[in-house]
Design a protein around this motif. Structure first.
Motif, short mmCIF file in Angstrom:
data_model
loop_
_atom_site.label_atom_id
_atom_site.label_comp_id
_atom_site.label_asym_id
_atom_site.label_seq_id
_atom_site.Cartn_x
_atom_site.Cartn_y
_atom_site.Cartn_z
N ASN A 1 -6.62 0.66 -0.48
CA ASN A 1 -6.93 0.03 0.81
C ASN A 1 -8.44 -0.11 1.00
N LEU B 1 0.86 -1.18 0.00
CA LEU B 1 0.00 0.00 0.00
C LEU B 1 0.89 1.23 0.00
N ARG C 1 -4.81 -4.49 6.83
CA ARG C 1 -3.57 -3.74 6.67
C ARG C 1 -2.63 -3.99 7.84
N ASP D 1 -7.73 2.81 11.08
CA ASP D 1 -7.73 3.41 9.74
C ASP D 1 -9.10 4.01 9.46
N THR E 1 2.60 -1.03 5.62
CA THR E 1 2.31 -0.73 4.23
C THR E 1 1.97 -1.98 3.43
N ALA F 1 -1.09 -4.87 2.63
CA ALA F 1 -2.46 -5.37 2.72
C ALA F 1 -2.42 -6.86 2.43
N SER G 1 2.41 4.09 7.59
CA SER G 1 1.13 4.03 6.90
C SER G 1 1.07 5.12 5.84
#
Length: 249
Positions: free
Chosen positions: A43, A34, A53, A173, A56, A58, A140
């Motif tokens: 995402n 990601l 997640r 998130d 970084t 997924a 992230s």
């Protein structure tokens, strides 16, 4: 040599490894990175398809002979706390969660270590250093927040923050259609408060206030005692082969 844009996802498959949820089983995962300007959009799409997640990455289970891991989300507008959940809310009415940026602190790491040592001493995260923890929180490329829970103070109604020691934390998130609870931990000595359930209930209330329809809880694994609590948040939707299916019991 073929080159790929950072905005075009490439998917990879891990080698088999012991399943952390079901004894005697092996797991494999499909994953992608990601990164880039479309990380948030990607995402969102992947979360709808059952991905989770981690920093970084997924990922989603891709086990050859098992489909026990099921993505779960709570439709917040239809959720009504049960009698037991109302007791949890009452027991924690002296707590307040402050939503802030995904910045690590030494206080968080101290609580994180206590939580792991008490609840997950045989888990894969037990050897995480303070640097590993900082990477988990900070690394992230999407809209990621941190909620810190402390006891209410005299000014909490004004500044939205609590006072005293940190009792729980959740890395979250913000998606286009909900909140995805990436990882939460709490003071293991406060077991009478059911803090794990309280943090989920608080996120359901937050999503409702933000006008977001879902809270994503990650994977529910039938037969895994560690994941059994997720089935209590009803109604809920589970990602089945035919799509998201509502469950009321």
């Amino acid at each position: 040599m073929t080159s790929h844009s950072r905005d075009t996802p490439q998917f990879f498959l891990t080698a088999p490894s012991p399943c952390p949820y079901l004894p005697g089983k092996e797991e494999r995962k499909v994953f992608t990175h990601l990164v880039g300007r479309r990380a948030g959009e990607l995402n969102d799409i992947l979360t709808h398809g059952g991905f989770r997640r981690s920093q970084t990455i997924a990922y989603r289970p891709a086990c050859e002979t098992c489909r026990a891991c099921v993505s779960v989300r709570v439709p917040v507008a239809e959720f009504a706390p049960s009698a037991s959940f109302r007791r949890v809310l009452k027991a924690n009415r002296d707590l307040i969660g402050a939503l802030g940026p995904n910045q690590p602190s030494s206080e968080q790491y101290t609580l994180f270590r206590r939580y792991l040592d008490s609840r997950h001493s045989d888990g894969g995260m037990i050897d995480m250093t303070v640097l590993d923890y900082a990477m988990m929180i900070e690394d992230s490329h999407i809209d990621t927040r941190l909620v810190e829970y402390r006891r209410r103070g005299p000014d909490s109604g004004i500044n939205g923050r609590g006072t005293g020691p940190l009792v729980a934390t959740c890395l979250t998130d913000v998606l286009a259609d909900g909140l995805s609870m990436v990882y939460s931990f709490y003071d293991p000595e406060l077991s009478d408060r059911s803090l794990g359930s309280f943090v989920i209930l608080d996120h359901i209330a937050r999503a409702h206030a933000m006008g977001l329809p879902y809270v994503y809880l990650g994977y529910w694994v039938e037969g895994s005692r560690k994941m059994a609590y997720k089935a209590r948040f009803l109604p809920q939707e589970r990602l089945m082969p035919q799509g998201w299916v509502r469950f009321d019991t």
